[in-house]
Design an enzyme around this catalytic site. Sequence first.
Site, PDB file in Angstrom:
ATOM      1  N   TYR A 114      72.095  20.107  31.801  1.00  0.00           N
ATOM      2  CA  TYR A 114      71.551  21.182  31.040  1.00  0.00           C
ATOM      3  C   TYR A 114      72.908  21.535  30.223  1.00  0.00           C
ATOM      4  O   TYR A 114      72.593  22.325  29.216  1.00  0.00           O
ATOM      5  CB  TYR A 114      71.159  22.250  32.039  1.00  0.00           C
ATOM      6  N   GLU A 144      57.673   9.255  56.911  1.00  0.00           N
ATOM      7  CA  GLU A 144      57.717   8.953  55.572  1.00  0.00           C
ATOM      8  C   GLU A 144      57.375  10.390  54.457  1.00  0.00           C
ATOM      9  O   GLU A 144      57.972  10.376  53.481  1.00  0.00           O
ATOM     10  CB  GLU A 144      56.843   7.811  55.268  1.00  0.00           C
ATOM     11  N   ASP A 166      53.337   4.930  56.453  1.00  0.00           N
ATOM     12  CA  ASP A 166      52.062   4.490  56.145  1.00  0.00           C
ATOM     13  C   ASP A 166      52.243   3.015  56.490  1.00  0.00           C
ATOM     14  O   ASP A 166      52.832   2.209  56.117  1.00  0.00           O
ATOM     15  CB  ASP A 166      51.457   4.734  54.718  1.00  0.00           C
TER      16      ASP A 166
END
Lengths: 381, 370
Positions: free
Chosen positions: A134, A209, A262
Amino acid sequence: MEAHRLQDFTEIDKLRLQLLNNSKDATSFHHLEAEVCPSSRDILNRIEDIILGIVTSLSQDEAPVLKLPNRSSWANISFDSTVGLQMNSGHSVTALRSDSPSSVNKFAQVLKILSVIYRLVQSNTYATKRDIYYNNTQLFGSQATVDSIVDDISCMLRAPRRSLHVLATSKGLISGDLCYMEEDGMRIDCRSSSAVNIVSSAKFIIIVEKDATFQRLMDDDFCTKLPPCVIITGKGVPDMNSRLMVRKLWDTLHVPIFALVDSDPHGIEIMCIYKYGSMAMSFEAHSLTVPSVMWLGLLPSDLQRLQVPSDVLIPLTKNDEKKLSSLLQRPYLTDQPDWQKEMEVMQRTKVKAEIQSLAAISPDFLTNIYLPNKLRYGGWV
Amino acid sequence: MKDMRHLFPEWSAHMEAFLRSFSLVNAEINIHLTVKVDQHTVQYAFGAKVKKKLKLFSPVPLKLDVTCNTQPAIYGKERCWCLGGHPVCGSRLHVSIPPHAMDQGLFGDLSIQFVTLLSPCVLQYPNLATHISNIQLMVFNPSRVPVLKVPRFFQTLPAFLDFEDLGVDTLHCSSKDVQQLCGTSTYTSEPPSCSGPQQETSAVWQRVLVFLFLQLTDPFTSQLTDVMATEVLIERHLEDILNNNRHAMTVALQSELRNTLKAHNCRKKIKEKLNSAAEVILSSSISIVSCSSNLDFRRDCLNRMKVRDTQELSAAFGESLRRVTSWKCVPRHSCYSAKVRGMFAYRHVSGLVLICCHFHFSTDERTFRV
């Protein structure tokens, strides 16, 4: 009741003993920590060397060139079973020329961030990567540019990002039997990166996860139903702070660390990042990887064994198959024949599934049956 | 060489311009000129050091003299410089013959072949800034002889060209800026105001040469006398031909100039990018040196740049950075490179003053004496 409950998890205790026997002496880790963490004066000297190099080039009527280690080439990476993926000492570099229109912008961006880091280290103050972006959005263009250059500089100066006094906005979450103090004696929340005096009676740690799975475990009071444990998530691909935290917990507690991901190539890759590291951060592997991480679930073989309903199974896409093949080629897989077998099951069945698919068996299957049984009977690979 | 110009009439300048233009597009011909006035004899030679062959629509290939004698101000070490040019064969514009020209016997398929040349060549210096000093249009009849009388069409042409679109908005041309001499119209401009000394040392002035080759295809004209008569007709009616095809001519010229100046405009963008980055590189580096408490480091920086303090260091650093980035050399096999060194004043080599009453042409095949 408590004794009975703890007795059920003797497999975890056996695993812990095995890990302690296999791991190196704890003091060597601390020594290594000091080696990879240069002092502020070292950082300033290294930056000054770069500037002096630029001045020398100009004095010889030559265009200055910055050499950045190439973090995106497999040719620069080697695998060590005790560390994971690490950058070779003789790695190739990318040359940023100040007289080439294609690289001069990046040259300028690197110099700008070097000057910011120099002042931060000199004044012992800190800034986030967001602050840096920024302060000069026109020069950098995007946050991703700043993030990438900070990592390039960290690699170039051979110093971890925290030594550069540049912080990241935290992403990971942690919960469980864990409390620690900051260096100044303040008890803080789990998002600090300068944790010391970690105190925990956790018997194991589970890396989760996804945030959704993490929240599910929290909602089901998972940490109180089982032996003392800690659960942590990086909300997908983990940031450095999450990886540092896992590493810190391993260094301090030396308890088994399990991954709950997963059953898909993306989840396996995330697990590999915690265990072996990433190509991009291979230069800092020593402080970020935990090679002892075990794969708890959701295993491809679990899908068949538990007869998960076929309507919650998803066919592998072409990208999934490509990623799976790529994972099977990775150097660290040769060390993990059981993982290889699981991935070959996935390749054969051509299906994937999220952890949430276990809810198709019963709503509380994950927390009340799947995980406790896995932990009780050593169902990890 | 004695300056004999004051002895000879004004037509000498036209003669020189004619021979120069002729020599440019007939580079295979060496021209030796002997001038005798009273007891004074002066000899001149027109010949090409660097030639380039181009295949045009005509069966006879074009041999251009692309020699470039311009050298920029070069500072410091020996550098490569291209002593030639790289002409580009442009489009071929079919033009219609006005009815009254046809009444006079001008028939056939008339076209104008454009060839452009940007000189001097700076292709080996991709970061060097360039300014366009002038644009020269040169018209040649089908025998590749310069047209003697330049049509007024070219005087008014600047008003129809969009110089801003070409990226040469510093080229402010009015009819009084157009010089016309023996087939050549030159649009010149005022030099832009310099923002600093570095502008003079690292920018090169280029000129754009646009060759317009008139070509006539008439199956019924084959005898030499007919060809010569046809060329006289073309020259006589050239003004009308151009006016008759004003819009097409303007569009074609705009397009040719745009293509030629594309490289010049790319350089402007590259220069802006390099300058913008150089500011950041300079400020970041000097900031580190200024706030360093390491005396050895500061002293080394000052000594290497041979300065006394950080203020001088900033100036020297900036100047050095601009110079090394501007003069980045990427050698090209297609350039006619030679090594040049040292500090030279920026100069054009002007044409020789020719005053002639005696011509002597020679080629490899034959010699002409006029």
